[in-house]
Scaffold this motif. Structure first.
Motif, PDB file in Angstrom:
ATOM      1  N   ILE A 234       0.651  -1.118  -0.027  1.00 15.22           N
ATOM      2  CA  ILE A 234       0.150   0.053   0.099  1.00 15.22           C
ATOM      3  C   ILE A 234       0.777   1.310   0.039  1.00 15.22           C
ATOM      4  O   ILE A 234       0.273   2.241  -0.306  1.00 15.22           O
ATOM      5  CB  ILE A 234      -0.927   0.064   1.247  1.00 15.22           C
ATOM      6  N   PHE A 235       2.191   1.202   0.582  1.00 14.20           N
ATOM      7  CA  PHE A 235       3.009   2.516   0.711  1.00 14.20           C
ATOM      8  C   PHE A 235       3.732   2.912  -0.801  1.00 14.20           C
ATOM      9  O   PHE A 235       4.257   3.775  -0.628  1.00 14.20           O
ATOM     10  CB  PHE A 235       3.979   2.207   1.558  1.00 14.20           C
ATOM     11  N   THR A 236       3.499   2.052  -1.667  1.00 14.07           N
ATOM     12  CA  THR A 236       3.760   2.731  -3.099  1.00 14.07           C
ATOM     13  C   THR A 236       2.866   3.710  -3.603  1.00 14.07           C
ATOM     14  O   THR A 236       3.199   4.580  -4.200  1.00 14.07           O
ATOM     15  CB  THR A 236       3.851   1.503  -4.246  1.00 14.07           C
ATOM     16  N   THR A 237       1.825   3.830  -2.881  1.00 10.44           N
ATOM     17  CA  THR A 237       0.826   5.022  -3.195  1.00 10.44           C
ATOM     18  C   THR A 237       0.436   5.902  -2.042  1.00 10.44           C
ATOM     19  O   THR A 237       0.387   6.790  -2.194  1.00 10.44           O
ATOM     20  CB  THR A 237      -0.448   4.362  -3.974  1.00 10.44           C
ATOM     21  N   GLN A 238       0.359   5.217  -0.754  1.00 11.73           N
ATOM     22  CA  GLN A 238       0.209   5.672   0.544  1.00 11.73           C
ATOM     23  C   GLN A 238       1.046   6.918   0.938  1.00 11.73           C
ATOM     24  O   GLN A 238       2.274   6.590   1.003  1.00 11.73           O
ATOM     25  CB  GLN A 238      -0.228   4.613   1.715  1.00 11.73           C
ATOM     26  N   GLN A 239       0.677   7.968   1.192  1.00  9.12           N
ATOM     27  CA  GLN A 239       1.394   9.165   1.612  1.00  9.12           C
ATOM     28  C   GLN A 239       2.106   8.787   3.287  1.00  9.12           C
ATOM     29  O   GLN A 239       1.017   8.300   4.246  1.00  9.12           O
ATOM     30  CB  GLN A 239       1.064  10.316   1.650  1.00  9.12           C
ATOM     31  N   VAL A 240       3.304   8.948   3.528  1.00  9.90           N
ATOM     32  CA  VAL A 240       3.746   8.599   4.926  1.00  9.90           C
ATOM     33  C   VAL A 240       4.382  10.106   5.142  1.00  9.90           C
ATOM     34  O   VAL A 240       5.224  10.721   4.418  1.00  9.90           O
ATOM     35  CB  VAL A 240       4.924   7.548   4.917  1.00  9.90           C
ATOM     36  N   TYR A 241       4.013  10.598   6.479  1.00  8.44           N
ATOM     37  CA  TYR A 241       4.536  11.986   6.771  1.00  8.44           C
ATOM     38  C   TYR A 241       5.228  11.690   8.270  1.00  8.44           C
ATOM     39  O   TYR A 241       4.978  11.038   9.062  1.00  8.44           O
ATOM     40  CB  TYR A 241       3.292  12.708   7.344  1.00  8.44           C
ATOM     41  N   ASP A 244       7.341  16.189  13.341  1.00  7.93           N
ATOM     42  CA  ASP A 244       8.428  16.381  14.237  1.00  7.93           C
ATOM     43  C   ASP A 244       7.914  17.543  15.425  1.00  7.93           C
ATOM     44  O   ASP A 244       7.409  18.741  15.160  1.00  7.93           O
ATOM     45  CB  ASP A 244       9.538  17.541  13.496  1.00  7.93           C
ATOM     46  N   ASN A 245       7.617  16.754  16.466  1.00  9.89           N
ATOM     47  CA  ASN A 245       7.092  17.520  17.712  1.00  9.89           C
ATOM     48  C   ASN A 245       8.104  18.460  18.225  1.00  9.89           C
ATOM     49  O   ASN A 245       7.678  19.586  19.171  1.00  9.89           O
ATOM     50  CB  ASN A 245       6.851  16.353  18.824  1.00  9.89           C
ATOM     51  N   SER A 246       9.280  18.583  18.046  1.00  8.11           N
ATOM     52  CA  SER A 246      10.071  19.686  18.283  1.00  8.11           C
ATOM     53  C   SER A 246       9.870  20.819  17.645  1.00  8.11           C
ATOM     54  O   SER A 246       9.766  22.165  17.979  1.00  8.11           O
ATOM     55  CB  SER A 246      11.732  19.292  18.146  1.00  8.11           C
ATOM     56  N   THR A 247       9.567  20.858  16.291  1.00  9.63           N
ATOM     57  CA  THR A 247       9.242  22.058  15.337  1.00  9.63           C
ATOM     58  C   THR A 247       7.884  22.489  15.062  1.00  9.63           C
ATOM     59  O   THR A 247       7.403  23.346  14.590  1.00  9.63           O
ATOM     60  CB  THR A 247      10.107  21.832  14.070  1.00  9.63           C
ATOM     61  N   GLY A 248       7.034  21.175  15.208  1.00 11.32           N
ATOM     62  CA  GLY A 248       5.533  21.526  14.863  1.00 11.32           C
ATOM     63  C   GLY A 248       5.425  20.936  13.462  1.00 11.32           C
ATOM     64  O   GLY A 248       4.120  21.026  13.142  1.00 11.32           O
ATOM     65  N   SER A 249       6.386  20.724  12.613  1.00 10.86           N
ATOM     66  CA  SER A 249       6.065  20.410  11.429  1.00 10.86           C
ATOM     67  C   SER A 249       5.680  19.101  10.975  1.00 10.86           C
ATOM     68  O   SER A 249       5.865  18.137  11.845  1.00 10.86           O
ATOM     69  CB  SER A 249       7.433  20.704  10.364  1.00 10.86           C
ATOM     70  N   ILE A 250       4.904  18.886   9.926  1.00 12.54           N
ATOM     71  CA  ILE A 250       4.510  17.635   9.302  1.00 12.54           C
ATOM     72  C   ILE A 250       4.939  17.433   7.917  1.00 12.54           C
ATOM     73  O   ILE A 250       4.474  18.209   6.916  1.00 12.54           O
ATOM     74  CB  ILE A 250       3.024  17.183   9.448  1.00 12.54           C
ATOM     75  N   SER A 251       5.925  16.561   7.737  1.00 14.31           N
ATOM     76  CA  SER A 251       6.693  16.595   6.186  1.00 14.31           C
ATOM     77  C   SER A 251       6.429  15.307   5.271  1.00 14.31           C
ATOM     78  O   SER A 251       6.303  14.174   6.066  1.00 14.31           O
ATOM     79  CB  SER A 251       8.235  16.800   6.478  1.00 14.31           C
ATOM     80  N   ASP A 252       6.335  15.419   4.238  1.00 16.12           N
ATOM     81  CA  ASP A 252       5.927  14.404   3.518  1.00 16.12           C
ATOM     82  C   ASP A 252       7.410  13.663   3.288  1.00 16.12           C
ATOM     83  O   ASP A 252       8.395  14.252   2.666  1.00 16.12           O
ATOM     84  CB  ASP A 252       5.328  14.842   1.979  1.00 16.12           C
ATOM     85  N   ASN A 268      10.516  11.354  22.325  1.00 17.70           N
ATOM     86  CA  ASN A 268       9.159  12.029  22.033  1.00 17.70           C
ATOM     87  C   ASN A 268       9.219  12.847  20.719  1.00 17.70           C
ATOM     88  O   ASN A 268       8.425  13.727  20.792  1.00 17.70           O
ATOM     89  CB  ASN A 268       8.635  12.776  23.292  1.00 17.70           C
ATOM     90  N   ARG A 269      10.271  12.905  20.157  1.00 15.15           N
ATOM     91  CA  ARG A 269      10.399  14.108  19.254  1.00 15.15           C
ATOM     92  C   ARG A 269       9.870  13.758  17.882  1.00 15.15           C
ATOM     93  O   ARG A 269       9.058  14.582  17.303  1.00 15.15           O
ATOM     94  CB  ARG A 269      11.884  14.100  18.764  1.00 15.15           C
ATOM     95  N   PHE A 270       9.799  12.426  17.261  1.00 14.90           N
ATOM     96  CA  PHE A 270       9.150  12.130  15.982  1.00 14.90           C
ATOM     97  C   PHE A 270       8.183  11.193  16.262  1.00 14.90           C
ATOM     98  O   PHE A 270       7.978  10.200  16.859  1.00 14.90           O
ATOM     99  CB  PHE A 270      10.305  11.461  15.101  1.00 14.90           C
ATOM    100  N   GLU A 271       7.103  11.358  15.245  1.00  9.25           N
ATOM    101  CA  GLU A 271       6.025  10.326  14.793  1.00  9.25           C
ATOM    102  C   GLU A 271       5.789  10.109  13.392  1.00  9.25           C
ATOM    103  O   GLU A 271       5.959  11.117  12.774  1.00  9.25           O
ATOM    104  CB  GLU A 271       4.705  10.714  15.657  1.00  9.25           C
ATOM    105  N   ILE A 272       5.463   8.945  13.079  1.00  5.28           N
ATOM    106  CA  ILE A 272       5.101   8.636  11.643  1.00  5.28           C
ATOM    107  C   ILE A 272       3.649   8.759  11.502  1.00  5.28           C
ATOM    108  O   ILE A 272       2.848   8.183  12.262  1.00  5.28           O
ATOM    109  CB  ILE A 272       5.427   7.375  11.107  1.00  5.28           C
TER     110      ILE A 272
END
Length: 280
Positions: A234-241, A244-252, A268-272
């Motif tokens: 599924i991850f050949t098409t599903q986006q994964v982000y 970053d809880n340190s900066t508040g960003s959510i990056s592709d 506690n810094r990162f989450e998928i």
């Protein structure tokens, strides 16, 4: 099974074959070898390939397997980079030093480490044997949905982790699917489950609302990168982000993610995450 150490007179800088001879009668039948809680060095006792995806379920306390790759040479008698690739029934990850991703095939006589949750006997039997030929010295069902992430800096690749979804797994610890990280004294990325560090984490059926907690150990302050090694199912098409809880960003993560970090452990810094929603 065996692990080979070359003679002290053998060059550590010039690549050349070392021709050794093994003598004896090939093994056959059942073998029950005692193992103790934690890491154990064992080996394929047969003159035939066995498959890790069958060996692990056969032995109910075995959690994961580790294969020595010797990708990085020792410096002053010390290996500065982890040379162990990891494998569970979900799949494999390359060693921190790089090299091939193990496919679970264990060649005749090959030695390997395993991690067991109890003092027990490890069981080898003839039904594990296959007449398998492949190019690795250490086969995998590709029907699962999974991806691998790497941690690196400008001049060093540190390690790789695997996250996958399969109907055989749950969202809790699953013996033979989830694999603990082989700890070493360097920077590393890992997933966190029940406050334990994992290099391989399996989960049940995929949901875009799922969250994977990632931990990070940084040895030296600097600029680091998290990026995909590969994606399947599924991850050949599903986006994964990457959140970053340190900066508040959510990056592709289809793009490299660069970040600065101080030295230390950050659990506690990162989450998928799988949708770009700042309220998750």
């Amino acid at each position: 099974g065996y692990l080979i150490r070359s003679p002290n007179t053998w060059s550590s800088s010039t690549v050349s074959p070392y021709n050794a001879q093994f003598t004896g009668v090939p093994n056959n039948g059942e073998y029950f070898n005692p193992i103790q809680l934690g890491y154990n060095l064992v080996g394929n006792p047969y003159s035939a390939t066995i498959e890790g995806r069958h060996f692990i379920p056969t032995n109910r306390t075995v959690e994961n397997l580790y294969f020595w790759t010797h990708t990085s040479q020792a410096v002053g008698g010390i290996y500065t980079v982890n040379n162990f690739a990891s494998y569970t029934t979900l799949g494999g990850v390359a060693a921190a030093a790089g090299g091939a991703i193990p496919d679970g095939s264990i060649k005749p006589g090959q030695g390997f480490y395993l991690y067991t949750s109890e003092n027990e006997n490890v069981w080898f039997h003839n039904a594990l044997r296959y007449n398998t030929m492949n190019t690795q010295f250490f086969k995998q069902n590709n029907s699962d949905d999974k991806f691998r992430l790497n941690l690196s800096s400008s001049d060093t690749n540190y390690n790789q982790i695997l996250v996958g979804y399969t109907e055989k797994a749950t969202n809790d610890f699953d013996l033979g699917i989830d694999g603990k990280i082989f700890e070493y004294d360097d920077s590393m990325l890992y997933s966190i489950l029940n406050e334990e560090k994992y290099v391989i984490q399996g989960k049940g059926n995929f949901s875009e609302n799922d969250v994977i907690n990632l931990g990070l150990k940084i040895k030296n302050k600097g600029l680091y990168t998290i990026f995909f090694e590969n994606k399947e199912g599924i991850f050949t098409t599903q986006q994964v982000y990457l959140k970053d809880n340190s900066t508040g960003s959510i990056s592709d993560l289809s793009q490299l993610y660069y970040f600065m970090s101080e030295e230390g452990i950050f659990n506690n810094r990162f989450e998928i995450v799988y949708k770009k929603d700042k309220n998750i």
